[in-house]
Design a protein around this motif. Structure first.
Motif, PDB file in Angstrom:
ATOM      1  N   LYS A   1      13.220  -1.543  28.530  1.00  0.00           N
ATOM      2  CA  LYS A   1      14.557  -1.615  29.124  1.00  0.00           C
ATOM      3  C   LYS A   1      14.573  -2.621  30.267  1.00  0.00           C
ATOM      4  O   LYS A   1      15.498  -3.431  30.391  1.00  0.00           O
ATOM      5  CB  LYS A   1      14.973  -0.234  29.648  1.00  0.00           C
ATOM      6  N   MET A   2      13.533  -2.574  31.085  1.00  0.00           N
ATOM      7  CA  MET A   2      13.444  -3.462  32.237  1.00  0.00           C
ATOM      8  C   MET A   2      13.368  -4.917  31.786  1.00  0.00           C
ATOM      9  O   MET A   2      14.037  -5.789  32.359  1.00  0.00           O
ATOM     10  CB  MET A   2      12.211  -3.106  33.068  1.00  0.00           C
ATOM     11  N   ALA A   3      12.589  -5.194  30.739  1.00  0.00           N
ATOM     12  CA  ALA A   3      12.403  -6.563  30.271  1.00  0.00           C
ATOM     13  C   ALA A   3      13.711  -7.175  29.808  1.00  0.00           C
ATOM     14  O   ALA A   3      14.057  -8.300  30.186  1.00  0.00           O
ATOM     15  CB  ALA A   3      11.383  -6.594  29.141  1.00  0.00           C
ATOM     16  N   SER A   4      14.469  -6.441  28.996  1.00  0.00           N
ATOM     17  CA  SER A   4      15.731  -6.992  28.495  1.00  0.00           C
ATOM     18  C   SER A   4      16.762  -7.095  29.609  1.00  0.00           C
ATOM     19  O   SER A   4      17.567  -8.032  29.641  1.00  0.00           O
ATOM     20  CB  SER A   4      16.271  -6.138  27.339  1.00  0.00           C
ATOM     21  N   ASP A   5      16.735  -6.158  30.578  1.00  0.00           N
ATOM     22  CA  ASP A   5      17.669  -6.222  31.709  1.00  0.00           C
ATOM     23  C   ASP A   5      17.400  -7.459  32.559  1.00  0.00           C
ATOM     24  O   ASP A   5      18.347  -8.125  33.019  1.00  0.00           O
ATOM     25  CB  ASP A   5      17.556  -4.965  32.570  1.00  0.00           C
ATOM     26  N   VAL A   6      16.114  -7.788  32.755  1.00  0.00           N
ATOM     27  CA  VAL A   6      15.760  -8.967  33.550  1.00  0.00           C
ATOM     28  C   VAL A   6      16.271 -10.233  32.882  1.00  0.00           C
ATOM     29  O   VAL A   6      16.838 -11.117  33.533  1.00  0.00           O
ATOM     30  CB  VAL A   6      14.224  -9.043  33.749  1.00  0.00           C
TER      31      VAL A   6
ATOM     32  N   GLU B   1       4.204 -14.805  24.955  1.00  0.00           N
ATOM     33  CA  GLU B   1       4.251 -16.188  25.441  1.00  0.00           C
ATOM     34  C   GLU B   1       5.611 -16.490  26.074  1.00  0.00           C
ATOM     35  O   GLU B   1       5.741 -17.404  26.887  1.00  0.00           O
ATOM     36  CB  GLU B   1       3.968 -17.177  24.301  1.00  0.00           C
ATOM     37  N   ASP B   2       6.628 -15.704  25.685  1.00  0.00           N
ATOM     38  CA  ASP B   2       7.962 -15.824  26.284  1.00  0.00           C
ATOM     39  C   ASP B   2       8.251 -14.688  27.261  1.00  0.00           C
ATOM     40  O   ASP B   2       9.396 -14.537  27.719  1.00  0.00           O
ATOM     41  CB  ASP B   2       9.038 -15.838  25.190  1.00  0.00           C
ATOM     42  N   ASN B   3       7.231 -13.871  27.551  1.00  0.00           N
ATOM     43  CA  ASN B   3       7.367 -12.755  28.487  1.00  0.00           C
ATOM     44  C   ASN B   3       8.501 -11.806  28.114  1.00  0.00           C
ATOM     45  O   ASN B   3       9.275 -11.366  28.970  1.00  0.00           O
ATOM     46  CB  ASN B   3       7.572 -13.279  29.916  1.00  0.00           C
TER      47      ASN B   3
ATOM     48  N   LEU C   1       6.627 -13.506  34.601  1.00  0.00           N
ATOM     49  CA  LEU C   1       5.178 -13.347  34.474  1.00  0.00           C
ATOM     50  C   LEU C   1       4.761 -11.906  34.753  1.00  0.00           C
ATOM     51  O   LEU C   1       3.906 -11.346  34.051  1.00  0.00           O
ATOM     52  CB  LEU C   1       4.454 -14.303  35.426  1.00  0.00           C
ATOM     53  N   LEU C   2       5.382 -11.309  35.769  1.00  0.00           N
ATOM     54  CA  LEU C   2       5.085  -9.912  36.099  1.00  0.00           C
ATOM     55  C   LEU C   2       5.528  -8.994  34.964  1.00  0.00           C
ATOM     56  O   LEU C   2       4.781  -8.094  34.553  1.00  0.00           O
ATOM     57  CB  LEU C   2       5.788  -9.522  37.398  1.00  0.00           C
ATOM     58  N   VAL C   3       6.744  -9.230  34.442  1.00  0.00           N
ATOM     59  CA  VAL C   3       7.251  -8.425  33.329  1.00  0.00           C
ATOM     60  C   VAL C   3       6.351  -8.591  32.113  1.00  0.00           C
ATOM     61  O   VAL C   3       6.038  -7.625  31.414  1.00  0.00           O
ATOM     62  CB  VAL C   3       8.700  -8.819  32.988  1.00  0.00           C
ATOM     63  N   GLY C   4       5.913  -9.835  31.853  1.00  0.00           N
ATOM     64  CA  GLY C   4       5.025 -10.083  30.720  1.00  0.00           C
ATOM     65  C   GLY C   4       3.728  -9.298  30.820  1.00  0.00           C
ATOM     66  O   GLY C   4       3.237  -8.760  29.824  1.00  0.00           O
ATOM     67  N   TYR C   5       3.174  -9.221  32.047  1.00  0.00           N
ATOM     68  CA  TYR C   5       1.948  -8.445  32.244  1.00  0.00           C
ATOM     69  C   TYR C   5       2.196  -6.960  31.975  1.00  0.00           C
ATOM     70  O   TYR C   5       1.394  -6.293  31.305  1.00  0.00           O
ATOM     71  CB  TYR C   5       1.424  -8.642  33.661  1.00  0.00           C
ATOM     72  N   ILE C   6       3.300  -6.442  32.501  1.00  0.00           N
ATOM     73  CA  ILE C   6       3.620  -5.024  32.285  1.00  0.00           C
ATOM     74  C   ILE C   6       3.788  -4.735  30.791  1.00  0.00           C
ATOM     75  O   ILE C   6       3.298  -3.728  30.276  1.00  0.00           O
ATOM     76  CB  ILE C   6       4.900  -4.646  33.064  1.00  0.00           C
ATOM     77  N   LEU C   7       4.473  -5.650  30.080  1.00  0.00           N
ATOM     78  CA  LEU C   7       4.691  -5.454  28.643  1.00  0.00           C
ATOM     79  C   LEU C   7       3.381  -5.514  27.871  1.00  0.00           C
ATOM     80  O   LEU C   7       3.205  -4.803  26.877  1.00  0.00           O
ATOM     81  CB  LEU C   7       5.658  -6.515  28.109  1.00  0.00           C
ATOM     82  N   SER C   8       2.461  -6.366  28.310  1.00  0.00           N
ATOM     83  CA  SER C   8       1.182  -6.480  27.602  1.00  0.00           C
ATOM     84  C   SER C   8       0.415  -5.161  27.610  1.00  0.00           C
ATOM     85  O   SER C   8      -0.366  -4.881  26.697  1.00  0.00           O
ATOM     86  CB  SER C   8       0.322  -7.588  28.218  1.00  0.00           C
ATOM     87  N   GLN C   9       0.658  -4.332  28.626  1.00  0.00           N
ATOM     88  CA  GLN C   9      -0.001  -3.026  28.710  1.00  0.00           C
ATOM     89  C   GLN C   9       0.559  -2.038  27.690  1.00  0.00           C
ATOM     90  O   GLN C   9      -0.034  -0.988  27.428  1.00  0.00           O
ATOM     91  CB  GLN C   9       0.147  -2.446  30.122  1.00  0.00           C
ATOM     92  N   GLN C  10       1.724  -2.368  27.099  1.00  0.00           N
ATOM     93  CA  GLN C  10       2.345  -1.508  26.094  1.00  0.00           C
ATOM     94  C   GLN C  10       1.814  -1.786  24.688  1.00  0.00           C
ATOM     95  O   GLN C  10       2.096  -1.030  23.762  1.00  0.00           O
ATOM     96  CB  GLN C  10       3.863  -1.729  26.099  1.00  0.00           C
TER      97      GLN C  10
ATOM     98  N   ILE D   1      13.836   4.727  24.516  1.00  0.00           N
ATOM     99  CA  ILE D   1      13.278   3.400  24.794  1.00  0.00           C
ATOM    100  C   ILE D   1      12.393   3.466  26.044  1.00  0.00           C
ATOM    101  O   ILE D   1      12.849   3.899  27.102  1.00  0.00           O
ATOM    102  CB  ILE D   1      14.393   2.361  25.000  1.00  0.00           C
ATOM    103  N   PRO D   2      11.126   3.056  25.943  1.00  0.00           N
ATOM    104  CA  PRO D   2      10.251   3.071  27.122  1.00  0.00           C
ATOM    105  C   PRO D   2      10.814   2.174  28.230  1.00  0.00           C
ATOM    106  O   PRO D   2      11.395   1.123  27.959  1.00  0.00           O
ATOM    107  CB  PRO D   2       8.925   2.516  26.583  1.00  0.00           C
ATOM    108  N   LEU D   3      10.627   2.596  29.467  1.00  0.00           N
ATOM    109  CA  LEU D   3      11.192   1.896  30.622  1.00  0.00           C
ATOM    110  C   LEU D   3      10.818   0.414  30.674  1.00  0.00           C
ATOM    111  O   LEU D   3      11.690  -0.421  30.968  1.00  0.00           O
ATOM    112  CB  LEU D   3      10.776   2.597  31.913  1.00  0.00           C
TER     113      LEU D   3
END
Length: 206
Positions: free
Chosen positions: A50-55, A137-139, A89-98, A45-47
């Protein structure tokens, strides 16, 4: 797959509530034995996922005990919600790069048991797929492994010119499944609110 295997896997899909809602998804075909064990899957699982679900899990656990308390604690909850929103919002931006445009498909339905996607290219029945599901839209986003259990050609040649593929999850973390369940219920609530607003508007104009 035998007919019984297919029926069992479709039943697995139907065990969970699902809802029609458009979303982006990255799909990559993989070999059947690429992830032989759940441990191999979780290690892959890409980091950011993992980070998104942990948050999300941490936010839920931290705010739940305070939500029933009013007064100063209520103000604290509001403050923490603002801070959590900033992190989201920060997590959503990071995920958008994936989200890889070359691997992007359009999802049409999702739930805790699986998803349905449309594609002009037909995946094979029983094909194993690596999935990156995005609800920006839900980050939030989910990384999981799925299997094609049903193919619907009825859309082919229609307005969308898509073949629909029903995909059941083979490997998914429980916390990620819970995220999908919560997101599906959230989207259902929004759809019902929009429907109620539309009916009220029509009643006023009639």
């Amino acid at each position: 797959m035998s007919t019984k295997d297919v029926q069992d896997k479709i039943a697995q899909f139907d065990e969970f509530f699902s809802i029609e809602h458009p979303f982006n998804i990255n799909v990559k075909t993989i070999e059947t034995d690429q992830y032989k064990t759940f441990e191999q899957f979780t290690a892959a699982i890409p980091l950011p996922f993992k980070m998104a679900s942990d948050v999300v899990t941490i936010d839920q656990a931290a705010l739940r005990p305070l939500q029933a308390i009013s007064g100063v604690a209520g103000q604290l909850v509001e403050f923490l919600n603002h801070q959590a929103h900033k992190i989201d919002l920060l997590v959503g931006y990071i995920l958008s790069q994936q989200d890889n445009e070359e691997l992007r498909y359009q999802g049409t339905r999702f739930g805790g048991g699986g998803i349905i996607i449309g594609s002009e290219n037909t995946f094979d029945l029983g094909q194993m797929l690596e999935l990156k599901i995005f609800f920006l839209e839900d980050n939030c986003a989910v990384f999981c492994i799925g299997e094609v259990v049903e193919i619907d050609y009825s859309q082919k040649g229609g307005s969308e010119s898509n073949t629909l593929h029903k995909i059941v999850f083979q490997h998914i973390r429980e916390e990620d499944r819970e995220i999908l369940v919560r997101t599906s219920l959230h989207q259902q609530s929004k759809q019902l609110q929009n429907l109620a607003k539309k009916r009220n508007d029509e009643a006023k104009n009639s």
